[in-house]
Structure formats: C-alpha cells, structure tokens
Write a protein that holds these residues in place. Structure first.
Motif, PDB file in Angstrom:
ATOM      1  N   ASP A  62       0.794  -1.394   0.094  1.00  0.00           N
ATOM      2  CA  ASP A  62      -0.008  -0.023   0.107  1.00  0.00           C
ATOM      3  C   ASP A  62       1.011   1.426   0.094  1.00  0.00           C
ATOM      4  N   ILE A  63       0.274   2.374  -0.484  1.00  0.00           N
ATOM      5  CA  ILE A  63       0.673   3.737  -0.552  1.00  0.00           C
ATOM      6  C   ILE A  63       0.060   4.611   0.327  1.00  0.00           C
ATOM      7  N   ILE A  64       0.961   5.371   1.370  1.00  0.00           N
ATOM      8  CA  ILE A  64       0.166   6.102   2.022  1.00  0.00           C
ATOM      9  C   ILE A  64       0.149   7.674   0.985  1.00  0.00           C
ATOM     10  N   VAL A  65      -1.008   8.091   1.273  1.00  0.00           N
ATOM     11  CA  VAL A  65      -1.042   9.473   0.433  1.00  0.00           C
ATOM     12  C   VAL A  65      -1.388  10.700   1.509  1.00  0.00           C
ATOM     13  N   MET A  66      -0.636  11.540   1.361  1.00  0.00           N
ATOM     14  CA  MET A  66      -0.766  12.715   2.460  1.00  0.00           C
ATOM     15  C   MET A  66      -0.583  13.961   1.517  1.00  0.00           C
ATOM     16  N   ALA A  67      -1.523  15.074   1.553  1.00  0.00           N
ATOM     17  CA  ALA A  67      -1.425  16.159   0.560  1.00  0.00           C
ATOM     18  C   ALA A  67      -1.520  17.389   1.215  1.00  0.00           C
ATOM     19  N   ILE A  92      -0.105  22.857  10.741  1.00  0.00           N
ATOM     20  CA  ILE A  92      -0.436  21.450  10.228  1.00  0.00           C
ATOM     21  C   ILE A  92       0.519  20.955   9.170  1.00  0.00           C
ATOM     22  N   PHE A  93       0.899  21.795   8.117  1.00  0.00           N
ATOM     23  CA  PHE A  93       2.057  21.520   7.372  1.00  0.00           C
ATOM     24  C   PHE A  93       3.076  20.986   7.832  1.00  0.00           C
ATOM     25  N   SER A  94       3.705  21.747   8.669  1.00  0.00           N
ATOM     26  CA  SER A  94       4.887  21.273   9.204  1.00  0.00           C
ATOM     27  C   SER A  94       4.781  19.974  10.101  1.00  0.00           C
ATOM     28  N   ALA A  95       3.887  19.812  10.913  1.00  0.00           N
ATOM     29  CA  ALA A  95       3.387  18.537  11.361  1.00  0.00           C
ATOM     30  C   ALA A  95       3.332  17.305  10.510  1.00  0.00           C
ATOM     31  N   MET A  96       2.472  17.855   9.439  1.00  0.00           N
ATOM     32  CA  MET A  96       2.424  16.589   8.246  1.00  0.00           C
ATOM     33  C   MET A  96       3.650  16.231   7.602  1.00  0.00           C
ATOM     34  N   ARG A  97       4.509  17.320   7.307  1.00  0.00           N
ATOM     35  CA  ARG A  97       5.997  16.926   6.548  1.00  0.00           C
ATOM     36  C   ARG A  97       6.607  15.836   7.645  1.00  0.00           C
ATOM     37  N   HIS A  98       6.881  16.315   8.833  1.00  0.00           N
ATOM     38  CA  HIS A  98       7.501  15.584   9.959  1.00  0.00           C
ATOM     39  C   HIS A  98       6.970  14.246   9.891  1.00  0.00           C
ATOM     40  N   PHE A  99       5.657  13.900  10.106  1.00  0.00           N
ATOM     41  CA  PHE A  99       4.954  12.578  10.169  1.00  0.00           C
ATOM     42  C   PHE A  99       5.184  11.714   9.134  1.00  0.00           C
ATOM     43  N   ALA A 100       5.261  12.717   7.886  1.00  0.00           N
ATOM     44  CA  ALA A 100       5.512  11.698   6.544  1.00  0.00           C
ATOM     45  C   ALA A 100       6.829  11.146   6.766  1.00  0.00           C
ATOM     46  N   ALA A 101       7.926  12.128   7.183  1.00  0.00           N
ATOM     47  CA  ALA A 101       9.445  11.576   7.181  1.00  0.00           C
ATOM     48  C   ALA A 101       9.402  10.565   8.221  1.00  0.00           C
ATOM     49  N   ALA A 102       8.724  10.529   9.565  1.00  0.00           N
ATOM     50  CA  ALA A 102       8.775   9.518  10.362  1.00  0.00           C
ATOM     51  C   ALA A 102       8.060   8.163   9.812  1.00  0.00           C
ATOM     52  N   GLN A 117       5.744   3.224   2.477  1.00  0.00           N
ATOM     53  CA  GLN A 117       5.823   4.367   1.180  1.00  0.00           C
ATOM     54  C   GLN A 117       4.888   5.263   1.261  1.00  0.00           C
ATOM     55  N   VAL A 118       5.435   6.678   1.141  1.00  0.00           N
ATOM     56  CA  VAL A 118       4.642   7.654   1.122  1.00  0.00           C
ATOM     57  C   VAL A 118       4.604   8.514  -0.002  1.00  0.00           C
ATOM     58  N   ALA A 119       3.262   8.844  -0.612  1.00  0.00           N
ATOM     59  CA  ALA A 119       3.372   9.820  -1.705  1.00  0.00           C
ATOM     60  C   ALA A 119       2.779  11.221  -1.127  1.00  0.00           C
ATOM     61  N   TYR A 120       3.647  12.245  -0.853  1.00  0.00           N
ATOM     62  CA  TYR A 120       3.230  13.346  -0.152  1.00  0.00           C
ATOM     63  C   TYR A 120       3.495  14.460  -1.021  1.00  0.00           C
ATOM     64  N   SER A 121       2.412  15.343  -1.279  1.00  0.00           N
ATOM     65  CA  SER A 121       2.243  16.299  -2.123  1.00  0.00           C
ATOM     66  C   SER A 121       2.570  17.453  -1.325  1.00  0.00           C
ATOM     67  N   ARG A 122       3.235  18.505  -2.008  1.00  0.00           N
ATOM     68  CA  ARG A 122       3.531  19.697  -1.201  1.00  0.00           C
ATOM     69  C   ARG A 122       2.502  20.886  -1.937  1.00  0.00           C
ATOM     70  N   LEU A 123       2.117  21.625  -1.201  1.00  0.00           N
ATOM     71  CA  LEU A 123       1.198  22.862  -1.707  1.00  0.00           C
ATOM     72  C   LEU A 123       1.740  23.454  -3.066  1.00  0.00           C
ATOM     73  N   ASP A 124       3.155  23.713  -2.891  1.00  0.00           N
ATOM     74  CA  ASP A 124       3.695  24.498  -3.888  1.00  0.00           C
ATOM     75  C   ASP A 124       4.423  23.784  -4.956  1.00  0.00           C
ATOM     76  N   GLU A 125       4.267  22.270  -5.110  1.00  0.00           N
ATOM     77  CA  GLU A 125       4.610  21.467  -5.868  1.00  0.00           C
ATOM     78  C   GLU A 125       3.870  21.280  -7.266  1.00  0.00           C
ATOM     79  N   ASP A 126       4.666  21.427  -8.448  1.00  0.00           N
ATOM     80  CA  ASP A 126       3.645  21.255  -9.763  1.00  0.00           C
ATOM     81  C   ASP A 126       2.927  20.010  -9.871  1.00  0.00           C
ATOM     82  N   GLY A 127       1.686  20.051 -10.037  1.00  0.00           N
ATOM     83  CA  GLY A 127       0.936  18.705 -10.328  1.00  0.00           C
ATOM     84  C   GLY A 127       0.087  18.576  -9.192  1.00  0.00           C
TER      85      GLY A 127
END
Length: 509
Positions: free
Chosen positions: A28-33, A52-62, A69-79
């Motif tokens: 499975d792939i974890i999706v966070m966005a 919220i954004f910082s806690a999300m990014r830290h949680f994804a890294a953990a 497997q984490v598919a993480y989408s940042r607000l400022d990323e293309d797509g």
C-alpha cells in the motif's frame, strides 16, 4: 503492484490511526497532501496552516523511516491537486488503483466529498477518541436533555480515571466550584514549552508567508510543537510545572500573562500527536503522586474526557446542518474589532490581539469575552463560527462548531447549554485585570462610559424575554429587571441602542 491508497489527513497524525492499522507496508501507498481547498476554505490563521503543514511533513518523514511508502504532495509542487479527492484520483491513476482506505474525517464537508468520490473508498471509524459515535448515540438515545455532566460520569467509569471503585475519587464528580479564582501577576509562573523551528518548519513558514501572509494572524515567531516527541515534551512540562495551579486559575485572565496555567496541548491532541487518554493518564499520575490537588486533575480531565468527547458526539449526532443553526435569529455582521480593528473595550482588544499573535486564547477568553459579546450584540452565529474556525490553531469543525454554535451562541436552541452563556461586565472584572485599564467603567450601569457588557446584557434579555423568562436559571434576572427603576431601564436600553448603532456604522466602540 500497489494494492491500495491509504489516506492520512492533516489532523490524523497518529501511528495508531485505523487506516494505518489496516495497511500493508509492502503493498500500500500512504497518501498525504497539502491542498489549497483545505488550506483556504476559511481564512485560516497563518500559524494554524504552518502548524498543520509542518506536522504533516514531519509525520511523513517518520513514516518513511518506519518503512512505509509515502506519496506526499506539497502545496507548491507542480501537479498537486486543489482538493483531497482530486489528489486521490491523481495518485490512483499514477499507481494504478482505485481502492482507498481512509479514517473518517472530522468534518462533514470532507466526509461527504469522500463518499461522493468516484473511487472504491472504505471509511473506517476514527477510534482515537474515548467514546465511539455509536456509544455516544446510545447514551443520548431517549434523553430529553443531553447534559455533558452525566456523559462525563460515564466516561470516568469507562476509563477508570480518578475512580475509587464505582465512586469518584474524593467523593465528588466535579470540583468546578473550586476552580474560579482570579489570578495575580506572578513572574515565576512558567510558560508553555516553546520550540525553535527546524529546517522543515522554516521551509513551511516561508511557504505560508508567501501564500497566506495576508490572512488574519501573525506567523512569526512560531513556537508550536510539530512532532510527537516535541508534543510529549510539552505534556511533560505542563504536568510538572503548570498543572498544580490549573484548577484554581483555569478561568482567570491577565493582561500580562496570556497562558497562565493552561497547557496549550489542544493543538497537539487535535492533530493526533497526543492521544486524549494518554494525556489524562499523565495528569492522573501526578495527582496520585500527591503533587497536584484533586481539583486541578479533575478539572483538566473533565475538559478532555468530558467536554471534548461530548462535543464530538454532538457534532456528528446533529448532522451537517448544525453550523447553519440560528435559534435566536441573530443577523448582525461580525464587527471589525474581531479582525484587529480598534476598540475601546480593553477585554476584546486583548483577547483579539492575543488571538492574532498566538492563534490561541483559552476557553474563558473565547466563551466569556469574544463569545459573550457576540451573543449579547446579536451577531450572526455562522459568522462567529467561521471566525473561531479560522483564527485558532486547535480549531477543527467537529470540536469548534458545538463550542461556538451551541455553548457560546445558543444557536442550537439549547442542545448543549441549558441557558445562554451571557454576563455583564462584572464577571470579566471579577476574573481578570482587563477592566482596570479600560476606557469604559465597569461599575457604571448607564451613561456614555458604562461598560458595553452592562448595557448589552439587559438589552439581550429584553430582546429575548419571551423565550427565556420561564427558564428556571434566568427567571431571577427578569425579576431584577422588573424591580429596576423605570428611568434606569430606559437609560440602559437607550444606551445599548446607541452603542449598537455606532458599532454597525463602523465607528470605534
């Protein structure tokens, strides 16, 4: 082959999350966005978005460190898509699956969006709370009044917290009577633990400043915990240094001390970094050690296993239309002073300034200052609801809406509160030092310098006399009014009318 997408939302940052328990690291792939719709459906305080954004990014890294497997989408990323559903569709196409597992969100609008999505979505219960929604509904079924106190007692029995067999420790369920002391300035009082932003958080702060810098609220300095480790340190600091005085002074307000003995743990509990039960168990431990008094421990635990659990049950029981209710028919627009506009009312000025700078104010500032004024002045409860949802770092609709629509504004017609939470200026004067530095005079009941709370209190009662005169908790106030000198009654209502007319015209009040 990816089997399923596992959705983790920004307020579901718990490794015990039901969706994660159902997931398979290998398949499975974890999706966070970080998506625009969630960041901007109301004008969130920049500190709230950054938290919220910082806690999300830290949680994804953990999670990645734990082998996910984490598919993480940042607000400022293309797509990156603009909504959670669109992002799930994008990731589903990328990984070749339509199957999604998610833990039920905490807001109706997002639940409905996921249920309507063209995906094979399994919504699992959010069992991080102490009471399931089914358990709350079973408790509520057939009751004429859903009073928190009786639900709280059941939660004490269920958890065993501060219980002596089947009876409450100390012989009483509730020590609230002991928790209404005004505070004096104490330079030795500790502040809540604050944290220096790391590289991840600094990157988020730059993003939030660029995208949301015009929102109401000051972004820097930023000191919230953004990881579970930091949140646990904040909890440890509270129980060791602040809990002892929490009970006595939980309702107090001071101009020079924004936090007093409050924990400021609600942002971390509501994000999922701390569980409500573990926080209460730590508090109970300190009471059992004999280092904190019973009224402090019980008062804090009641706020979590009593009030927090209760309002969650109310929100989901009442349904998606709860935030639109307006039982008193209030329609006045929220005045500019709530957004930092100038006001002569010192209590409002301090509560709003603190809110702007900290994205935090404690429950009495919210209920008995900004909330009390909004109710007395007849402000549209939906506007009040959206303001609270916007400006506080711990505000998510499931917890904020019942507190605002029900407890604060009585817009739900008494589902939560047995009477409106209104008071004159005397309460604020008794519980704070705000009135000493105010342009208005709290002791004046009429006249140009009279505290607006004094005028509006009676004006509110008269506007709604037909509705509340038979309320057993309010009858005495109507009898007091009826005994009042007729000239004074006239002066009070005229003064309230002048004040509201000036406020509506945008003048400084």
């Amino acid at each position: 082959m990816v089997k399923r997408l596992i959705l983790v939302l920004g307020d579901q940052l718990s490794t015990s999350l039901s969706a994660l328990r159902e997931a398979d690291k290998a398949e499975d792939i974890i999706v966070m966005a970080e998506v625009a719709d969630e960041a901007a459906y109301v004008g969130h305080h920049p500190k709230k978005i950054a938290l919220i954004f910082s806690a999300m990014r830290h949680f994804a890294a953990a999670l990645r460190q734990e082998g996910w497997q984490v598919a993480y989408s940042r607000l400022d990323e293309d797509g990156t898509s603009s909504s959670i559903v669109a992002e799930l569709l994008r990731r589903g196409e990328e990984y070749g699956t339509t199957k999604v597992i998610a833990t039920r969100p905490g807001e109706w609008r997002l639940i409905e969006a996921l249920e309507d999505a063209p995906l094979d979505i399994t919504l699992l219960p959010d069992d991080r709370s102490i009471a399931s929604l089914e358990e709350f509904n079973a408790w509520a079924e057939g009751r004429k009044q859903l009073r928190m106190e009786y639900f709280y007692r059941d939660m004490r029995r269920k958890t065993g917290l501060m219980m002596d067999g089947d009876q409450p420790a100390g012989g009483k369920w509730n020590y609230d009577h002991d928790n209404r002391k005004p505070a004096s300035a104490d330079l030795l009082r500790s502040a809540p633990m604050q944290f220096t932003p790391d590289e991840i958080t600094e990157e988020v702060l730059d993003l939030v400043e660029e995208r949301f810098g015009k929102n109401f609220g000051t972004l820097r300095p930023f000191w919230f915990a953004v990881t579970r480790t930091q949140a646990l340190r904040a909890l440890d600091h509270f129980v060791k240094n602040l809990l002892e005085g929490f009970g006595d002074f939980q309702d107090a307000m001071l101009q020079g001390d924004r936090f007093l003995h409050h924990s400021v743990l609600s942002p971390y509990i509501n994000l999922g970094l701390l569980s409500p039960l573990e926080v209460c168990q730590r508090v109970e431990e300190k009471w059992k050690e004999g280092t904190v008094p019973i009224n402090a421990a019980e008062g804090f635990i009641r706020q979590i296993i009593g009030w927090r659990e209760y309002v969650r049950g109310i929100y989901f029981r009442e349904g998606p239309d709860y935030t639109t209710r307006n039982a008193l028919g209030h329609t006045r627009d929220l005045p500019g002073m709530y957004w930092g506009g100038e006001t002569r009312m010192n209590c409002i000025a301090h509560a709003v300034a603190q809110t702007k700078e900290e994205a935090y104010a404690h429950h009495i500032q919210r209920l008995m200052v900004t909330g009390n004024f909004a109710l007395l002045a007849g402000i549209d409860p939906h506007q009040v609801h959206e303001w609270y949802l916007s400006v506080y770092a711990d505000a998510y609709e499931w917890v904020e809406a019942p507190n605002t629509v029900g407890m604060s504004q009585f817009a739900d017609d008494g589902i939560i509160a047995s009477k409106p939470y209104v008071s004159s200026g005397n309460y604020i004067d008794r519980m704070s030092d705000y009135c000493k530095s105010c342009a208005y005079k709290v002791k004046d009941k009429t006249g140009e310098d009279a505290c607006p709370f004094n005028l509006l209190y009676w004006d509110f009662l008269m506007r709604h006399r037909e509705k509340f005169s038979n309320n057993p908790r309010m009858g005495q106030m109507y009898r007091t009014w009826d005994r009042m000198d007729e000239k004074r009654r006239y002066a009070v209502l005229q003064g309230a009318g002048r004040f509201l007319k000036k406020m509506d015209a945008g003048e400084i009040v």
